[in-house]
Design a protein around this motif. Sequence first.
Motif, PDB file in Angstrom:
ATOM      1  N   ARG A  37     -54.596   0.414  25.668  1.00  0.00           N
ATOM      2  CA  ARG A  37     -53.445  -0.693  25.740  1.00  0.00           C
ATOM      3  C   ARG A  37     -54.041  -1.887  25.898  1.00  0.00           C
ATOM      4  NH1 ARG A  37     -51.190   0.753  30.835  1.00  0.00           N
ATOM      5  NH2 ARG A  37     -53.198   1.383  31.413  1.00  0.00           N
ATOM      6  N   SER A  38     -53.362  -2.875  25.549  1.00  0.00           N
ATOM      7  CA  SER A  38     -53.654  -4.339  25.533  1.00  0.00           C
ATOM      8  C   SER A  38     -52.527  -5.273  25.729  1.00  0.00           C
ATOM      9  CB  SER A  38     -54.597  -4.784  24.487  1.00  0.00           C
ATOM     10  OG  SER A  38     -53.983  -4.779  23.157  1.00  0.00           O
ATOM     11  N   ILE A  39     -52.890  -6.576  25.583  1.00  0.00           N
ATOM     12  CA  ILE A  39     -51.979  -7.698  25.652  1.00  0.00           C
ATOM     13  C   ILE A  39     -52.234  -8.140  24.188  1.00  0.00           C
ATOM     14  CG2 ILE A  39     -51.103 -10.101  26.360  1.00  0.00           C
ATOM     15  CD1 ILE A  39     -52.471  -9.056  29.109  1.00  0.00           C
ATOM     16  N   VAL A  40     -51.247  -8.354  23.532  1.00  0.00           N
ATOM     17  CA  VAL A  40     -51.343  -8.932  21.779  1.00  0.00           C
ATOM     18  C   VAL A  40     -51.798 -10.165  21.999  1.00  0.00           C
ATOM     19  CG1 VAL A  40     -50.092  -9.372  19.878  1.00  0.00           C
ATOM     20  CG2 VAL A  40     -49.671  -7.353  21.156  1.00  0.00           C
ATOM     21  N   CYS A  74     -45.582   9.644  18.824  1.00  0.00           N
ATOM     22  CA  CYS A  74     -46.253   9.884  17.515  1.00  0.00           C
ATOM     23  C   CYS A  74     -47.643   8.787  17.510  1.00  0.00           C
ATOM     24  CB  CYS A  74     -45.247   9.009  16.266  1.00  0.00           C
ATOM     25  SG  CYS A  74     -45.120   6.932  16.668  1.00  0.00           S
ATOM     26  N   LEU A  75     -47.843   8.148  18.736  1.00  0.00           N
ATOM     27  CA  LEU A  75     -49.268   7.293  18.665  1.00  0.00           C
ATOM     28  C   LEU A  75     -49.279   6.078  17.987  1.00  0.00           C
ATOM     29  CD1 LEU A  75     -51.925  10.423  18.870  1.00  0.00           C
ATOM     30  CD2 LEU A  75     -50.583   9.368  20.793  1.00  0.00           C
ATOM     31  N   ASP A  76     -48.098   5.692  17.350  1.00  0.00           N
ATOM     32  CA  ASP A  76     -48.103   4.595  16.526  1.00  0.00           C
ATOM     33  C   ASP A  76     -48.190   3.228  17.613  1.00  0.00           C
ATOM     34  OD1 ASP A  76     -48.343   5.268  14.218  1.00  0.00           O
ATOM     35  OD2 ASP A  76     -46.060   5.074  13.584  1.00  0.00           O
ATOM     36  N   ASP A  77     -48.994   2.061  17.379  1.00  0.00           N
ATOM     37  CA  ASP A  77     -48.713   1.049  18.311  1.00  0.00           C
ATOM     38  C   ASP A  77     -47.281   0.598  18.464  1.00  0.00           C
ATOM     39  OD1 ASP A  77     -51.424   0.820  19.138  1.00  0.00           O
ATOM     40  OD2 ASP A  77     -51.969  -0.569  17.781  1.00  0.00           O
ATOM     41  N   VAL A  78     -46.930   0.424  19.867  1.00  0.00           N
ATOM     42  CA  VAL A  78     -45.851  -0.132  20.177  1.00  0.00           C
ATOM     43  C   VAL A  78     -45.960  -1.439  20.899  1.00  0.00           C
ATOM     44  CG1 VAL A  78     -43.466   0.244  21.657  1.00  0.00           C
ATOM     45  CG2 VAL A  78     -44.860   2.281  20.782  1.00  0.00           C
ATOM     46  N   ASP A  79     -45.296  -2.679  20.118  1.00  0.00           N
ATOM     47  CA  ASP A  79     -45.328  -3.939  20.863  1.00  0.00           C
ATOM     48  C   ASP A  79     -44.057  -4.212  21.512  1.00  0.00           C
ATOM     49  OD1 ASP A  79     -47.908  -3.989  19.578  1.00  0.00           O
ATOM     50  OD2 ASP A  79     -47.416  -5.770  18.507  1.00  0.00           O
ATOM     51  N   GLU A  80     -44.103  -4.645  22.800  1.00  0.00           N
ATOM     52  CA  GLU A  80     -43.141  -5.171  23.749  1.00  0.00           C
ATOM     53  C   GLU A  80     -43.091  -6.301  24.209  1.00  0.00           C
ATOM     54  OE1 GLU A  80     -40.811  -0.716  25.099  1.00  0.00           O
ATOM     55  OE2 GLU A  80     -42.801  -1.301  25.942  1.00  0.00           O
TER      56      GLU A  80
END
Length: 181
Positions: A37-40, A74-80
């Motif tokens: 996990r990270s901050i975009v 699904c393990l795809d990256d989610v940006d929120e």
Amino acid sequence: MTQATLVVDIVELQRRTGTRRSVVADLVLADTAVGDRSIVGGSLAIGVVVEAATEGIVVSGTVRGVSRAPCRRCLDDVDEPFEIELREIFERHPSEGETWPIEDERIDLTPVVRELALLALPLAPLCRDDCAGPDTERFPTGPAEGADEAESPERQRDPRWAALDALTFDDVADGVGEERS
Ligand SMILES: [Zn+2]
């Protein structure tokens, strides 16, 4: 203007209790990865008011950014996008884990917003409410339906069981009776 740290000089503020100063900045933190996990972009938009209070320097306002974490199905990256409300106190003699230090008549907001932003990273997001998980055609997780049918217990049954199926309850009862007589 983007910057890597956010340090505020408090000399002017401390001259009179109740003095406030608004601080708006775009901060870009170097390393924001916590596992996967990270901050975009490590990018945070800070909008706070720094105020001289009796208990020290009070910083309140918001931190905004975009979190990135893998969808739990699904393990795809989610940006929120996220927005955190903060209210923190800086003191000359800070209490461990409760308040932050005033050093050289300055306060460093960098570790504060960093900690709050990393705590805001979602643990197990969903890319969408109805995410069905991995693409079952590309990544099958179990036997295909055709194989399932071929392996079904009915078809694979030991042929010797067929003889037992032919016996009725009455046949068995008669046999027992005959043995006893
Ligand atoms: Zn998903």
